[in-house]
Design a protein around this motif. Structure first.
Motif, PDB file in Angstrom:
ATOM      1  N   ARG A  68       0.486  -4.270   9.223  1.00 44.05           N
ATOM      2  CA  ARG A  68       1.026  -3.371   8.211  1.00 44.05           C
ATOM      3  C   ARG A  68      -0.060  -2.540   7.525  1.00 44.05           C
ATOM      4  O   ARG A  68       0.240  -1.517   6.918  1.00 44.05           O
ATOM      5  CB  ARG A  68       1.785  -4.181   7.151  1.00 44.05           C
ATOM      6  CG  ARG A  68       2.992  -4.919   7.695  1.00 44.05           C
ATOM      7  CD  ARG A  68       3.460  -6.012   6.727  1.00 44.05           C
ATOM      8  NE  ARG A  68       4.592  -6.759   7.305  1.00 44.05           N
ATOM      9  CZ  ARG A  68       5.836  -6.662   6.871  1.00 44.05           C
ATOM     10  NH1 ARG A  68       6.131  -5.860   5.863  1.00 44.05           N
ATOM     11  NH2 ARG A  68       6.799  -7.356   7.433  1.00 44.05           N
ATOM     12  N   CYS A 136       1.437  -1.441   1.260  1.00 47.67           N
ATOM     13  CA  CYS A 136       2.414  -1.989   2.205  1.00 47.67           C
ATOM     14  C   CYS A 136       3.057  -3.252   1.650  1.00 47.67           C
ATOM     15  O   CYS A 136       3.593  -4.057   2.413  1.00 47.67           O
ATOM     16  CB  CYS A 136       1.759  -2.255   3.560  1.00 47.67           C
ATOM     17  SG  CYS A 136       0.552  -3.583   3.563  1.00 47.67           S
ATOM     18  N   TRP A 166       2.971 -10.880   2.160  1.00 47.02           N
ATOM     19  CA  TRP A 166       3.619  -9.606   1.861  1.00 47.02           C
ATOM     20  C   TRP A 166       5.012  -9.908   1.317  1.00 47.02           C
ATOM     21  O   TRP A 166       5.526 -11.028   1.430  1.00 47.02           O
ATOM     22  CB  TRP A 166       3.697  -8.710   3.092  1.00 47.02           C
ATOM     23  CG  TRP A 166       4.652  -9.172   4.150  1.00 47.02           C
ATOM     24  CD1 TRP A 166       5.968  -8.829   4.282  1.00 47.02           C
ATOM     25  CD2 TRP A 166       4.394 -10.095   5.223  1.00 47.02           C
ATOM     26  NE1 TRP A 166       6.534  -9.458   5.364  1.00 47.02           N
ATOM     27  CE2 TRP A 166       5.590 -10.233   5.958  1.00 47.02           C
ATOM     28  CE3 TRP A 166       3.258 -10.796   5.626  1.00 47.02           C
ATOM     29  CZ2 TRP A 166       5.675 -11.063   7.064  1.00 47.02           C
ATOM     30  CZ3 TRP A 166       3.348 -11.617   6.731  1.00 47.02           C
ATOM     31  CH2 TRP A 166       4.544 -11.737   7.436  1.00 47.02           C
TER      32      TRP A 166
END
Length: 452
Positions: A68, A136, A166
């Protein structure tokens, strides 16, 4: 080959289309090898990180995060796969990443003292890498000096995303805090276990502000050679009395303000990685007229004579920096007003970083996660009298004990950093024999990202 351990692959071992050159190091969860693509020995090497435990889900999460992120200061993910071997012929995942040749940030500064411009440029590059990570919706969660490599050309790389995550990623640990390095944890993370001890299965949720705080700790240590010691700490992570870095070493007021902003107790006061990167780049430009005694070209932050070469079972060590070797006195009045306005209001009360002189651990290329460690328990600090504190007869709670590396000195069984000026000492300092000193915290046990 089937009897080989994942952390002990000999040179020439093949994993699909990759061939091992040598081991760079290993931690609790993975071993890192310098490798190359089969049949391409003349090409650039790669960092191959192999899981020590079968089917370790950390590797998939790290790979997904790296896919990412698109930034020149973050190693590229080049491939992934599995290796079947070991006594149980189990399946071990591995990642292949860009190999980064260089020195850890603190070692780089020790090898060649950096000017303020060079330091600011390196820190700005790390902040830009953080910006890309946060963009991201990712988090690094283990930013520290040893996870920043400086290449011979003066480029800073943010390494080791083994603790990263994430938004939406499933949690992999059952603890209150995710794996990380205690010295760099934010006040909110340190206080969370104490504030939620009676809750059922509490879990701290890190934010980009936690990464920013870790960057502030890194900048503080880079400037002063020591971690920020905060007096009045207790086992719950409630910490007070941050010693401004300018009291330990001559420092431009604007730079000190920037560091204190990143170390603010309130997450919203620290600023985003993008804002801090812009402030660092602007500040670095104000230092362009300073004499550069390092010999580095103006276009490069730093140049290393001989980059570190990793060999089996070794890792670069971190030496304490002498404050006088790091930051020359530099004050640019015309820039101060602008940058102070840019930085905004600062709040530094009740900061919660755990102090330590711990030497950061980690492998080069790709490193493993670290685990939480508890501080050592010794006697508590005495009550202050006004702004001065009497030198205690025994070491303070969590204070480092001899041997004390320079610039620290041993007093009454504890390690202390001398400060400028004479008694009456400033708040948080201790008076002894007509001089003032700040205590140095006890080193934690090496993290699991340490090399053996």
């Amino acid at each position: 080959m089937n009897e080989l351990l994942p952390e002990a692959l000999p040179a020439g071992t093949r994993l699909d289309t990759w061939e091992v050159d040598e081991r760079a190091g290993y931690g609790t969860y993975g071993a890192v090898y310098r490798a190359h693509r089969v049949g391409q020995t003349e090409g650039p090497p790669v960092a191959l990180k192999l899981a020590r435990y079968p089917d370790d889900p950390r590797f998939n999460r790290e790979a997904e995060l790296l896919t990412r992120i698109r930034h020149p200061g973050v190693p590229r993910l080049l491939g992934r796969g599995t290796w079947t071997g070991g006594p149980g012929r189990a399946t071990h995942p591995y990642l292949v990443m860009q190999w980064v040749e260089g020195l850890p940030l603190y070692d780089c500064a020790k090898k060649q003292p950096l000017t303020p411009r060079q330091m600011l440029r390196l820190l700005a590059q790390v902040a830009r890498a953080l910006e890309a990570t946060h963009a991201c919706r990712g988090l690094h969660r283990d930013l520290k000096g040893d996870n920043i490599l400086v290449t011979p050309g003066g480029r800073a790389f943010l390494m080791d995303f083994g603790c990263g995550t994430w938004a939406g990623a499933p949690p992999l640990t059952e603890g209150v805090l995710a794996p990380g390095t205690r010295n760099y944890r934010s006040p909110q993370a340190l206080r969370f276990p104490g504030h939620h001890r009676h809750a059922f299965a509490p879990r701290y949720r890190a934010t980009p502000a936690d990464d920013v705080y870790a960057l502030g700790v890194t900048a503080y240590r880079l400037c002063t050679g020591v971690y920020p010691f905060l007096a009045g700490n207790d086992e719950r992570g409630t910490l007070k009395g941050l010693v401004p870095p300018g009291r330990l070493t001559p420092l431009a007021p604007t730079l000190e303000a920037l560091i204190l902003r990143m170390l603010s107790d309130k997450p919203q006061d620290r600023g985003s990685a993008a804002e801090l990167a812009a402030a660092m780049e602007t500040m670095a430009a104000t230092f362009d007229t300073e004499p550069d005694t390092s010999g580095a070209p103006p276009s490069e932050p730093v140049s290393l004579d001989r980059p570190a070469v990793l060999s089996e079972g070794t890792a670069p060590s971190i030496s304490e920096l002498h404050p006088g070797e790091v930051w020359p006195w530099a004050v640019l009045p015309l820039a101060i007003g602008f940058l102070v306005l840019l930085l905004g209001n600062l709040r530094v009360e009740e900061l919660g970083s755990s102090p330590s002189t711990l030497q950061d651990g980690g492998t080069r290329g790709v490193a493993d996660t670290a685990v939480e460690e508890l501080p050592a328990s010794v006697t508590r600090a005495p009550k202050p009298r006004g702004l001065s504190l009497d030198m205690p007869k025994e070491p303070l709670l969590g204070q480092r004990r001899p041997p004390c590396p320079p610039p620290e000195i041993s007093i009454r069984g504890g390690c202390w950093v001398p400060m400028r000026g004479n008694p009456p000492c400033e708040e948080g300092a201790y008076a002894w024999k007509d001089a003032c000193y700040y205590p140095v915290s006890s080193p934690q046990r090496p993290s699991t990202s340490d090399n053996p």
